[in-house]
Design a protein around this motif. Structure first.
Motif, mmCIF file in Angstrom:
data_model
loop_
_atom_site.group_PDB
_atom_site.id
_atom_site.type_symbol
_atom_site.label_atom_id
_atom_site.label_comp_id
_atom_site.label_asym_id
_atom_site.label_seq_id
_atom_site.Cartn_x
_atom_site.Cartn_y
_atom_site.Cartn_z
ATOM 1 N N ALA A 51 -4.229 10.143 -13.939
ATOM 2 C CA ALA A 51 -3.754 8.794 -13.636
ATOM 3 C C ALA A 51 -3.940 8.407 -12.175
ATOM 4 N N SER A 52 -3.411 9.197 -11.262
ATOM 5 C CA SER A 52 -3.526 8.832 -9.854
ATOM 6 C C SER A 52 -4.805 9.378 -9.251
ATOM 7 N N SER A 54 -5.107 12.260 -7.925
ATOM 8 C CA SER A 54 -4.854 13.212 -6.842
ATOM 9 C C SER A 54 -5.054 14.665 -7.276
ATOM 10 N N GLN A 100 6.927 8.864 -5.962
ATOM 11 C CA GLN A 100 5.647 9.152 -5.318
ATOM 12 C C GLN A 100 4.503 9.020 -6.319
ATOM 13 N N TRP A 101 4.705 9.546 -7.523
ATOM 14 C CA TRP A 101 3.706 9.443 -8.580
ATOM 15 C C TRP A 101 3.432 7.970 -8.898
ATOM 16 N N LYS A 103 3.787 5.429 -6.916
ATOM 17 C CA LYS A 103 3.058 4.829 -5.788
ATOM 18 C C LYS A 103 1.578 5.189 -5.865
ATOM 19 N N GLU A 104 1.277 6.417 -6.248
ATOM 20 C CA GLU A 104 -0.118 6.825 -6.390
ATOM 21 C C GLU A 104 -0.783 6.081 -7.540
ATOM 22 N N LYS A 105 -0.077 5.896 -8.641
ATOM 23 C CA LYS A 105 -0.637 5.172 -9.786
ATOM 24 C C LYS A 105 -0.811 3.690 -9.473
ATOM 25 N N ARG A 106 0.010 3.171 -8.559
ATOM 26 C CA ARG A 106 -0.071 1.755 -8.202
ATOM 27 C C ARG A 106 -1.464 1.416 -7.667
ATOM 28 N N ARG A 107 -2.096 2.382 -6.985
ATOM 29 C CA ARG A 107 -3.441 2.142 -6.459
ATOM 30 C C ARG A 107 -4.425 1.830 -7.582
ATOM 31 N N HIS A 108 -4.095 2.227 -8.803
ATOM 32 C CA HIS A 108 -4.981 2.013 -9.947
ATOM 33 C C HIS A 108 -4.470 0.901 -10.863
#
Length: 172
Positions: A51-52, A54, A100-101, A103-108
């Protein structure tokens, strides 16, 4: 360095252990490890567990010299085991880790409405707490990507490639 067996010298073969520590063997191991990382990343995508991005992005090959030759290690984010094996119900996950997860997924494109213009941090915290509670209650499904990619034939191929290289270079 370990003592070479005497029978090898009688065959005109010396310094076998040097071949095991050579650049050729390192190159074989590095190529094998990089192909494994590529296949692990592919498996994460096909599992839809990337998903993210990372976990995929942070995979790294490390070759470390040791007394017997080289040690191959693939480093990745520590939550790989939660993806590989899942989590049993009752597992505590902090809402901070979920935040945090998110926030990382928000980029997508995911959770964008929860973080609009930084004004909804409270909403994001509520959502992350709800997700953490759901994981604690239900657990998460295992989505194996290592055990399905790193099988015995792949390990056998590495061993055979190294054996072939050493055999080709012994009698030069």
């Amino acid at each position: 360095m370990a003592k070479e067996p005497d029978f090898l010298k009688g065959l005109g073969i010396e310094n076998v252990s040097e071949y095991l520590k050579s650049d050729g063997v390192n190159r074989i191991m590095a190529d094998w490890g990089n192909k494994l990382i590529f296949d692990l990343r592919t498996k994460l995508r096909t599992n839809k567990t990337n998903a993210s991005g990372s976990l995929s992005a942070n995979m790294e090959l490390i070759l470390t010299p040791n007394l017997k030759g080289e040690k191959l290690t693939i480093m990745m984010n520590d939550y790989w085991i939660d993806v590989e094996d899942g989590q049993k119900p009752g597992t505590k996950v902090t809402s901070q880790a979920i935040l945090q997860w998110m926030k990382e997924k928000r980029r997508h494109g995911a959770f964008a409405d929860v973080f609009t213009k930084g004004t909804n941090d409270g909403l994001a915290r509520v959502v992350s707490q709800a997700i953490a509670k759901k994981i604690q209650a239900r657990g998460t499904k295992a989505q194996p990507f290592i055990s399905t990619t790193l099988k015995q034939p792949r390990l056998d191929k590495l061993s055979q490639s190294i054996a072939d290289y050493v055999a080709q270079n012994l009698f030069k």
